[in-house]
Design a protein around this motif. Structure first.
Motif, PDB file in Angstrom:
ATOM      1  N   ASP A  21       2.604  20.671   2.837  1.00  0.00           N
ATOM      2  CA  ASP A  21       1.133  20.727   2.924  1.00  0.00           C
ATOM      3  C   ASP A  21       0.627  20.147   4.248  1.00  0.00           C
ATOM      4  O   ASP A  21      -0.568  19.978   4.429  1.00  0.00           O
ATOM      5  CB  ASP A  21       0.484  20.033   1.714  1.00  0.00           C
ATOM      6  N   ARG A  22       1.538  19.867   5.144  1.00  0.00           N
ATOM      7  CA  ARG A  22       1.220  19.364   6.494  1.00  0.00           C
ATOM      8  C   ARG A  22       0.518  18.006   6.490  1.00  0.00           C
ATOM      9  O   ARG A  22       0.032  17.558   7.513  1.00  0.00           O
ATOM     10  CB  ARG A  22       0.385  20.396   7.277  1.00  0.00           C
ATOM     11  N   SER A  23       0.453  17.361   5.350  1.00  0.00           N
ATOM     12  CA  SER A  23      -0.174  16.039   5.325  1.00  0.00           C
ATOM     13  C   SER A  23       0.675  15.020   6.085  1.00  0.00           C
ATOM     14  O   SER A  23       0.210  13.935   6.391  1.00  0.00           O
ATOM     15  CB  SER A  23      -0.407  15.566   3.887  1.00  0.00           C
ATOM     16  N   PHE A  76      -1.116  13.704   8.857  1.00  0.00           N
ATOM     17  CA  PHE A  76      -2.104  12.662   8.538  1.00  0.00           C
ATOM     18  C   PHE A  76      -1.406  11.311   8.379  1.00  0.00           C
ATOM     19  O   PHE A  76      -1.825  10.307   8.973  1.00  0.00           O
ATOM     20  CB  PHE A  76      -2.855  13.011   7.257  1.00  0.00           C
ATOM     21  N   TRP A  77      -0.333  11.284   7.613  1.00  0.00           N
ATOM     22  CA  TRP A  77       0.386  10.013   7.419  1.00  0.00           C
ATOM     23  C   TRP A  77       0.885   9.471   8.756  1.00  0.00           C
ATOM     24  O   TRP A  77       0.882   8.276   8.993  1.00  0.00           O
ATOM     25  CB  TRP A  77       1.563  10.186   6.453  1.00  0.00           C
ATOM     26  N   TRP A  97       0.213   6.676  -6.729  1.00  0.00           N
ATOM     27  CA  TRP A  97      -0.935   7.583  -6.832  1.00  0.00           C
ATOM     28  C   TRP A  97      -0.450   9.029  -6.873  1.00  0.00           C
ATOM     29  O   TRP A  97      -0.936   9.843  -7.634  1.00  0.00           O
ATOM     30  CB  TRP A  97      -1.866   7.441  -5.624  1.00  0.00           C
ATOM     31  N   GLU A  98       0.496   9.308  -5.959  1.00  0.00           N
ATOM     32  CA  GLU A  98       0.926  10.696  -5.809  1.00  0.00           C
ATOM     33  C   GLU A  98       1.831  11.137  -6.957  1.00  0.00           C
ATOM     34  O   GLU A  98       1.669  12.222  -7.493  1.00  0.00           O
ATOM     35  CB  GLU A  98       1.662  10.878  -4.473  1.00  0.00           C
ATOM     36  N   LEU A 151      -5.205  16.519   5.140  1.00  0.00           N
ATOM     37  CA  LEU A 151      -5.337  15.459   4.144  1.00  0.00           C
ATOM     38  C   LEU A 151      -4.658  15.935   2.866  1.00  0.00           C
ATOM     39  O   LEU A 151      -4.900  17.047   2.412  1.00  0.00           O
ATOM     40  CB  LEU A 151      -6.814  15.147   3.866  1.00  0.00           C
ATOM     41  N   PRO A 152      -3.782  15.111   2.275  1.00  0.00           N
ATOM     42  CA  PRO A 152      -3.059  15.553   1.075  1.00  0.00           C
ATOM     43  C   PRO A 152      -4.031  15.856  -0.064  1.00  0.00           C
ATOM     44  O   PRO A 152      -4.964  15.097  -0.312  1.00  0.00           O
ATOM     45  CB  PRO A 152      -2.155  14.366   0.749  1.00  0.00           C
ATOM     46  N   ARG A 153      -3.781  16.950  -0.749  1.00  0.00           N
ATOM     47  CA  ARG A 153      -4.733  17.447  -1.730  1.00  0.00           C
ATOM     48  C   ARG A 153      -4.863  16.556  -2.961  1.00  0.00           C
ATOM     49  O   ARG A 153      -5.872  16.566  -3.640  1.00  0.00           O
ATOM     50  CB  ARG A 153      -4.340  18.869  -2.145  1.00  0.00           C
ATOM     51  N   TRP A 154      -3.821  15.782  -3.243  1.00  0.00           N
ATOM     52  CA  TRP A 154      -3.855  14.965  -4.463  1.00  0.00           C
ATOM     53  C   TRP A 154      -4.623  13.654  -4.254  1.00  0.00           C
ATOM     54  O   TRP A 154      -4.953  12.952  -5.204  1.00  0.00           O
ATOM     55  CB  TRP A 154      -2.444  14.639  -4.935  1.00  0.00           C
ATOM     56  N   LEU A 155      -4.901  13.332  -2.984  1.00  0.00           N
ATOM     57  CA  LEU A 155      -5.491  12.033  -2.673  1.00  0.00           C
ATOM     58  C   LEU A 155      -6.968  11.984  -3.086  1.00  0.00           C
ATOM     59  O   LEU A 155      -7.710  12.930  -2.856  1.00  0.00           O
ATOM     60  CB  LEU A 155      -5.365  11.800  -1.167  1.00  0.00           C
ATOM     61  N   ARG A 177     -10.955  14.270  -5.722  1.00  0.00           N
ATOM     62  CA  ARG A 177      -9.704  14.478  -5.011  1.00  0.00           C
ATOM     63  C   ARG A 177      -9.975  15.433  -3.852  1.00  0.00           C
ATOM     64  O   ARG A 177     -10.902  16.239  -3.912  1.00  0.00           O
ATOM     65  CB  ARG A 177      -8.650  15.103  -5.931  1.00  0.00           C
ATOM     66  N   GLN A 223      -9.109   6.414  -2.703  1.00  0.00           N
ATOM     67  CA  GLN A 223      -7.739   6.012  -2.358  1.00  0.00           C
ATOM     68  C   GLN A 223      -7.490   6.154  -0.866  1.00  0.00           C
ATOM     69  O   GLN A 223      -6.832   5.300  -0.257  1.00  0.00           O
ATOM     70  CB  GLN A 223      -6.737   6.893  -3.116  1.00  0.00           C
ATOM     71  N   TRP A 251       0.817  -1.210   0.000  1.00  0.00           N
ATOM     72  CA  TRP A 251       0.000   0.000   0.000  1.00  0.00           C
ATOM     73  C   TRP A 251       0.846   1.254   0.000  1.00  0.00           C
ATOM     74  O   TRP A 251       0.465   2.271  -0.580  1.00  0.00           O
ATOM     75  CB  TRP A 251      -0.977  -0.027   1.180  1.00  0.00           C
TER      76      TRP A 251
END
Lengths: 312, 285
Positions: A103-105, A108-109, A15-16, B87-91, B126, B95, A8
């Motif tokens: 982007d501060r994600s 989240f990760w 995906w990214e 949350l990442p913008r591209w996701l 997205r 997904q 995954w």
């Protein structure tokens, strides 16, 4: 490490970063279009127009030489792909741990049960192996398409018949690419590790930090000692010189395609696969010193990713 | 059973500035705890310490583990929403669900889909195509489908309109919360979560100013609305704070004699915001 989790993580990277497969696909499309244009379009390259002398020369080539011509011709197609992948993998690695902080994600990760080690290793794997392997697959597809085009174009000439569609040529081609992927993965590990470390740490513009820091170090060295060990080491690492020299055992400098139609008395040219000397590469200390440095830099990137929560 | 979170003398310094300055508190299982403080009081640092994102001095145990050292073991049992924008913008929505399902053993995709059914979020969108409210709904749907023991929410509704904020806490209460779960939340909009909290912790300049179950507030604190001519008498009873409101004086008392106060004016139960202002003013004086 949980294999399913890693699957995954790799999917997420794909995906990214669509450049992983987009760049090789575009590269292949351009080459195929150029080949079609050259063969059948307005850029029609004529083979029927060869004079009797040239024709005779071509037909006088030994089967071994024709094998070699075919193998180098097919192998040459890989060059733009592997030059391109160098750029995409370094830009990918420089962005990999930076964009998630920007982007501060990253928070989240980090809220998911995926360790920093797993995350960084998944990004290293994509840059170091997945991207070159996708490039290799695109290379193979392009080679096959170009071989079909060449077969159609040269059918009337009977020139490469029996030399283009051989198991030894394509087997050798795959072996050469497997070697290139593996050797360059190890060779470039310190550079990728450096990119990941900068990506995990740089407050902004990782590209700038990744390039200016070594340049500044090299300049400082030159001013202090009038030497250029640092820049030399980086240059030969980036430029791949030592790896190339070792690969070809230093015996084929300037050999070009290894084929000289006029000098039929020189030693039988070898196929691409025969020209490569993997043992010389895998026994060179420079390679393994680089691997050790690379492991250290990747560990540094993991450490910085661990601390990314504090900065964000 | 030991507390879910136990902090003892938690300290974190950035240079000479102490974001946390010997903070001690406990959070029990099954509670909804509000961590409340002014900007820069150390809320986010405290949450980051609890989530193992930052290392602190002092003792801290979360689910019996050291959150920084044992972070990998903790991430399966603790979820958090750090901010609406993470949350990442591209996701893509699909997904996001697939990925969390792939890496999180306690995630139930069917639950997540059930939550998403109730929203207008399209699976192939997205994140960057969603409104702020929808991103929060998506994040909440992901988090609520995780069977975690502790959920940490850091300003989860920041930047949302009042309707989305209300929806957010409503679904949290009705679809997520149960006796096995614990929620720790920080927010500036104290009034909005006042009636869902079971406990409140005030933090100010890195220290814990108050740590109290909500049900103890009425017994311990009382607000007096007194006419101006009674103000002097009210002041003599040592209020925590005093302010003026529509010609009346408002006093807040801790552990005061209610009969004596009742003679001076109207008694009320203070809101958390009243208490917060009074407590922090007191600390500043």
């Amino acid at each position: 490490m949980n294999q399913n989790k890693f699957y995954w993580l790799l999917r997420r990277e794909l995906w990214e970063s669509r450049s992983v497969w987009m760049a090789p696909a575009i590269c292949g499309a351009i080459i195929v279009l150029a080949a079609l244009w050259a063969a059948f379009g307005t850029g029609n390259v004529s083979v029927e127009g060869l004079g009797p002398v040239e024709s005779a020369k071509l037909h006088s080539l030994t089967p071994e030489k024709l094998d070699a011509v075919a193998s180098y011709g097919v192998g040459l197609i890989a060059v733009p792909f592997f030059v391109m992948v160098l750029f995409t993998q370094f830009f990918y690695a420089l962005d990999a741990l930076y964009s998630e902080r920007r982007d501060r994600s990253v928070l989240f990760w980090k809220s998911l049960p995926v360790s920093d080690t797993e995350t960084v290793l998944s990004k290293l794997l994509v840059a170091g192996l997945v991207m070159p392997l996708v490039a290799a697959a695109a290379t193979l597809a392009t080679q096959l398409i170009l071989a079909v085009i060449a077969s159609a174009k040269l059918a009337g000439l009977g020139l490469l018949q029996g030399h283009l569609w051989t198991a030894s040529l394509w087997g050798g081609d795959l072996a050469v690419m497997a070697y290139v992927v593996l050797a360059s993965a190890l060779w470039y590990l310190p550079l990728l590790g450096w990119c990941l470390l900068v990506s995990a740490w740089a407050p902004r513009s990782p590209v700038m930090y990744a390039t200016l820091a070594p340049l500044a170090l090299g300049l400082a060295e030159f001013i202090a000692f009038r030497s250029h060990v640092v820049l030399g080491a980086i240059g030969s690492r980036v430029g791949n010189m030592e790896l190339l020299a070792r690969s070809f055992g230093g015996r084929h400098h300037g050999a070009g395609f290894g084929v000289d139609i006029d000098e039929s008395h020189i030693e039988v040219p070898r196929r691409l696969i025969d020209a490569i000397d993997p043992t010389a590469v895998f026994t060179t200390p420079t390679l393994w010193v680089g691997v050790a440095v690379g492991v250290g830099l990747v560990a540094g990137a993991i450490y910085m990713r661990r601390r990314a929560g504090e900065v964000a | 059973m030991a507390s879910l979170i136990e902090a003892q003398g938690l300290t974190k310094r950035f240079g000479t500035h102490a974001a946390l300055d010997g903070a001690s508190f406990k959070v029990e299982s099954g509670r909804i705890v509000g961590l409340i403080g002014p900007n820069g009081a150390g809320k986010t640092t405290a949450l980051k310490a609890i989530l193992g994102l930052t290392r602190c001095e002092g003792r801290l145990s979360v689910l019996g583990l050291d959150p920084y050292r044992d972070r990998n073991a903790l991430t399966e049992r603790v979820s958090f929403i750090a901010d609406v924008a993470v949350l990442p913008r591209w996701l893509r929505v699909s997904q996001a669900v697939e990925f969390v399902a792939g890496v999180h053993p306690r995630f139930r995709a069917d639950r997540c889909h059930a939550f998403l059914e109730r929203t207008s979020i399209r699976r192939d969108s997205r994140v960057k195509e969603l409104s702020k409210g929808m991103i929060t709904q998506l994040h909440l749907a992901l988090v609520m489908a995780i069977d975690a023991q502790l959920l940490v929410l850091d300003e989860p509704t920041l930047g949302l309109d009042i309707l989305s904020r209300k929806q957010f806490y409503d679904s949290l209460l009705s679809d997520y919360m149960d006796a096995e779960k614990t929620i720790l939340v920080t927010t500036h909009q104290v009034e909005e979560i006042e009636n869902i909290l079971t406990d409140v912790i005030f933090i100010d300049r890195g220290r814990i100013a108050l740590d109290l179950p909500m049900e103890e507030i009425p017994a311990r604190y009382v607000q007096l609305l007194a006419p101006p001519d009674r103000a002097e008498a009210a002041r003599a009873l040592k209020p925590l704070s005093e302010r003026q409101l529509l010609g009346r004086h408002v006093f807040l008392y801790e552990g005061a004699d209610r009969q004596a106060l009742a003679a001076l004016g109207e008694l009320r139960q203070p809101s958390i915001a009243d208490l917060f202002v009074a407590k922090l003013k007191g600390a500043a004086a």
